[in-house]
Each structure stands twice: as C-alpha cells, then as structure tokens.
Design an enzyme around this catalytic site. Structure first.
Site, short mmCIF file in Angstrom:
data_model
loop_
_atom_site.label_atom_id
_atom_site.label_comp_id
_atom_site.label_asym_id
_atom_site.label_seq_id
_atom_site.Cartn_x
_atom_site.Cartn_y
_atom_site.Cartn_z
CE LYS A 162 7.38 -6.43 -12.56
NZ LYS A 162 6.35 -5.43 -12.20
CB SER A 218 15.75 0.49 -6.79
OG SER A 218 15.38 -0.86 -6.64
CB THR A 219 21.09 0.45 -6.63
OG1 THR A 219 21.17 1.69 -7.34
CG2 THR A 219 22.46 -0.19 -6.59
CD GLU A 275 18.56 4.02 -16.08
OE1 GLU A 275 18.83 4.25 -14.86
OE2 GLU A 275 17.59 4.48 -16.66
CB CYS A 328 16.84 7.27 -13.67
SG CYS A 328 16.63 7.45 -15.43
CD GLU A 381 17.47 6.98 -7.94
OE1 GLU A 381 17.32 5.79 -7.62
OE2 GLU A 381 17.56 7.36 -9.12
#
Ligand code: NDP
Length: 487
Positions: free
Chosen positions: A182, A236-237, A257, A291, A390
């Site tokens: 995806k 994203s986290t 990641e 990242c 971030e």
C-alpha cells in the site's frame, strides 16, 4: 515551470497480475505539488480491494510457484526487475517528481537506482538463505530451515516511494513471500509502475499486488487482515503505534520505521567547510522530508557564531525551483497540508524564542507550488517543540553545546533514535561518541549515506526491526526446527 511531459494515464489497482478498478468504483486525483495541478485519476482501494489483494497474495503463496520455485529462478526474476527499474529510471524519476515534488536529480539519479539496487542485491539472497544442521545426539538428525512468512503487507510513506518499495519488497520477495503493497495515497504512481515492471520481469500474478488507498481505510484493513502474516511499515510514530495495537489481534510480526529527530553534532575540531556542507545537505536534501534528516544541528559553542554564519550563507543560496529542472536542488513539499505543518512549526519555533536566521517563508515558483525556503532557526533549546518533534521539512534547529558530555546528553535527550552525525577530526572522539549515541545509524564526517548492505532502522521511538542488509532477511523469514529420529 515544466508541467511534465505527456499526460499520465489514469491508474488502476494492481491485483493478481491485472489492472483493476476499485470494487466501489472510487477514484481520486493525485496532485503535482509543484504546479498544484492534477496529474491523473487513481483507483482508490477500499476494504474489499484489500481483501481481494490479500486473497490473491495468499493463493500465490500457497498454490503458486513463487515460494516453491527454484531459488535461482527467483533470483533471475528479481535481478531482471532491478534491470527494468534502471532502464526506466528516467520515466520513474519523472513520475516521482510530479507526484512528490522532489527534484528530478533525486528521483531519477538516486531513488530509482537505489530501488534497483535492492532488487539486484536481494536477488542474490534467494540462493544464500540456509538453515543449519545441529548435531548433538546420535539418535536424531536435527536441522533448521529458514522459511518465508506468507503474505507480507508493506505500508510505505510518500517521501521516498521507490526507495521504500525496494527496501521492503525486495527482501520479502527474495525470501519467497508474496506482498500486498500500500503506497501512500499522495504518491502512488511509481509503485504502480514498478508493479507492472515486476510482471514484465516474470513475477507470477498475485506475488506483488499494489493497492493505493487511504491509510485509515486500506492500510487499516491490511493490518487487520487475518491472512497477512507481517506488516512492514515506514511512517509516523502515531500510525506506527496504532498499527502495533491493531495487529495484536492477529499477532502479526512487525517492522516499524518511525522517523526521527536526528542530531548532527559539529565539534570545534572538525573540518568546518565539510561540516557546513554536511549540515546543510543533512537537512535540506529531499526538502527535509527524510526520516533520517539531521534536523537538530548541535554546534560546539566556541565555533557557533562563525559556523552559523557560513550555514546561513549556504541556506540562502539554496532557492526553491522547478523540480523538473536538473539544476534545481530544492523542490516542493509533498502537499499543501505538509507545507502548512512545516510553516506552523516555524511559527512555533519563533514563539518559543528561537531566532529565525534564514528562510522561514513559503516561496512559490512561477506563482505556484508548495515550496518552503531553506530555513534555519538558531538559539534553539533542546526542550523546545522544534527540537523535539519531527517537522519533516527544510527546517534546521541549531542548538549549542559545550563539551563531549554535553553533546551526548543533548543528542540522546529525545524520544527518537534513528540516525546521528558526528563531525570531528579526533578519531578517539569519533569512536567514543558514535558508541554512546542512541541511534540506529551514526555517520562520522559524512551524512545521509545509504547502501543496501548496511542495515537501517531505529532505536527507541524510531521503531524496531531493520530494513536493508542481511538483517532484513531475518525480518521476512522464520526458523523451523526439524527432528528426525534415526535410531
Ligand atoms: P503516515 O504515518 O500517516 O503515513 C505513512 C503510511 O501509513 C501511508 O501509506 C499512510 O497512508 C499509511 N497509514 C496512515 N494511517 C494508517 C492506518 N490507520 N493504518 C495503516 N496505515 C496507515 O504519515 P503522514 O503521511 O500522515 O505524515 C505525517 C508525518 O509523519 C510527517 O509530517 C512526518 O513527520 C512523519 N512521516 C515520517 C516518515 C518516515 O519516513 N519515517 C514518512 C512519512 C511521514 P495514506 O498516506 O495513504 O493515508
């Protein structure tokens, strides 16, 4: 502004080797962020399409030839796919630049070859995967097998579609898995094209399915699907945490990641010209939508003023331009939303007391596009939002430190741990600091270098598991112990 080339045709989902419409018939437009114009319609995968893709991948794994094929045949197909990506690097580069806004140099000369390299490298692993015999008792012949997992769900972000596709699909396929990929809704075009190239290379139908669709619908359905054995995610986290919770119900293996806020540390004894260059490219490459971007620049107090002056000079020369022009080095941010997030962080930084010394504004090119200037915030404290969160844009936060202990403490005082840079001419200091930084990758006197042989992944809040290297093969295989009674 070069508004691309020939019109791009509408794109369908790729399921079971066929281009298909979404079951709902829904489509959406993907937008060129440099021109703000639609590129083409794309079929939008929903829950039913995810199920179709997973069922196809499941059939291809259990009934199809891929996981049972001679390893040398899998190797030839994956190698061929690497060749085809290289042959189509210009076309793929243009698609990616239109879709993402990054410069054509990055997409055609760096991202596409990097993706190709993944298929070339991991094609070699198909014939190198091996179990072991473990003789310990003459009554038994005992050995281990390294086996694929089954259907792998790969969910990738918009910042490096081709690279992330290579990082995840190449080792997963080399191990004999089948994949449902995806791509991010914002950047589906290169993933769909590489899916076609994979068929041309000889990948059997259903082995690689590509289904762009909204994360909250298509991504979510993939994570929840009981026939998916593993999710390999970059993003994203917050979404990573959500995926971890959602995949608990079906006990999926995970590789996550999750980005970073990486410190790039410049000691007073460094080669300052090289460090200025490394600090600038560490954050401005890929418009900071990277990242591992060196988004926290830690500069030793003794050299701070002189260093920042040179850095600002460099940032001011890096102006946004037409991403299709091979001379441009700063492209458009991926979307209006991302641009507004980045501009919002710049405003927050100023409010928190940071000093804006370069950039800070939107700067359209030919009156259009989501471009943001190369921005430097000085006098940042490590506890400010712009030092801890971030931003994912061309914004550098400069923080001072006094000595080695202070540098290490500030570098590690963060939830993330993806990467770090160290600039020094003292070899002892380089090793000491590299050893004490909590980061999955440490670059010394360089920044943002990658190679498929070197594992990449996070410590702490940057996630777990490793892309690339031999380590990635462990992420896509499981070990079986076999006991044969020989008495
Ligand atoms: P996301 O984490 O939302 O997106 C990454 C991928 O996850 C996309 O394919 C997305 O789909 C998908 N996704 C979103 N929600 C779900 C869900 N509930 N279940 C399964 N998959 C899901 O990143 P954003 O695009 O929202 O970017 C937000 C911020 O994340 C950025 O500003 C940046 O800070 C960070 N980020 C970090 C990246 C990294 O490399 N570590 C990469 C990208 C972003 P879709 O986009 O189609 O909705």
């Amino acid at each position: 502004m070069t508004d691309t080339l020939a019109p791009v045709k509408a794109r369908k989902l790729l399921i079971d080797g066929e281009p298909v419409d979404a079951a709902s018939g829904r489509t959406y437009q993907t937008i060129n962020p440099a021109t703000e114009t639609p590129i083409c319609d794309v079929a939008e995968a929903g829950v039913e399409d995810v199920d179709r893709a997973v069922q196809a991948a499941h059939r291809a794994f259990h009934d199809g030839p891929w996981s049972r094929m001679r390893a040398a045949d899998r190797q030839r197909i994956l190698w061929k796919l690497g060749d085809l990506i290289l042959e189509h690097a210009d076309e793929l580069g243009r698609l990616e630049t239109m879709d993402n806004g990054k410069t054509i140099v990055e997409s055609a000369k760096i991202d596409a070859p990097m993706a190709a390299n993944c298929f070339h490298y991991y094609s070699g692993w198909t014939t190198k995967l091996a179990g072991e015999t473990r003789p310990f008792n003459p009554a038994f012949f005992t050995y281990t097998l390294r086996e694929p997992l089954g259907v792998v769900g790969a969910i990738i972000p918009w910042n490096m579609s081709m690279v992330m596709l290579g990082w995840k699909c190449a080792p997963a396929l080399a191990a004999g898995n089948t994949v449902v990929l995806k791509p991010a809704e914002l950047t589906p075009l290169t993933a769909l094209r590489i899916g076609e190239l994979a068929l041309e290379a000889g990948l059997p139908p259903g082995v690689l399915n590509v289904i762009p669709g909204p994360g909250a619908v298509a991504g979510e359905a993939l994570v929840r699907h009981p026939l998916v054995a593993k999710i390999s995610f970059t993003g994203s986290t917050v979404v990573g945490q959500h995926i971890m919770r959602e995949s608990a119900a079906t006990l999926k293996k995970l590789t996550l990641e999750l980005g970073g806020k990486s410190p790039n540390i410049v000691f007073a004894d460094a080669d300052l010209a090289a460090a200025v260059k490394g600090a600038a490219s560490g954050i401005f490459y890929g418009k900071g939508e990277v990242c591992s971007a060196g988004s926290r620049l830690l500069v030793q107090s003794d050299i701070h003023d002189a260093f920042v002056e040179k850095l600002v000079d460099r940032a001011n020369k890096l102006v946004p331009g037409d991403p299709m022009n091979p001379k441009t080095r700063l492209g458009a941010l991926v979307s209006e939303k991302q641009m507004n997030t980045v501009l919002g962080y710049i405003a927050t930084g100023k409010k928190e007391g940071a000093r804006l010394v370069a950039g800070g504004e939107r700067q359209p090119v030919d009156g259009k596009g989501f471009f943001v200037q190369a921005t430097v915030l000085d006098d940042v404290r490590n506890d400010m939002k712009v030092a801890q969160e971030e931003i994912f844009g061309p914004v550098l936060s400069v923080i001072r430190f006094d000595d080695v202990e202070d540098a290490i403490a500030k570098a590690n005082d963060i939830a993330y741990g993806l990467a770090a840079g160290v600039w020094t001419n003292d070899v002892k200091k380089a090793h000491t600091v590299a050893g004490r930084l909590q980061a999955g990758t440490v670059w010394v006197n360089t920044y943002n270098f990658y190679d498929v042989v070197m594992p990449f992944g996070g410590y702490k809040g940057s996630g777990f598991g490793r892309d690339l290297g031999a380590e990635a093969m462990d992420e896509y295989t499981q070990v079986k112990s076999v006991w044969i009674n020989v008495e």
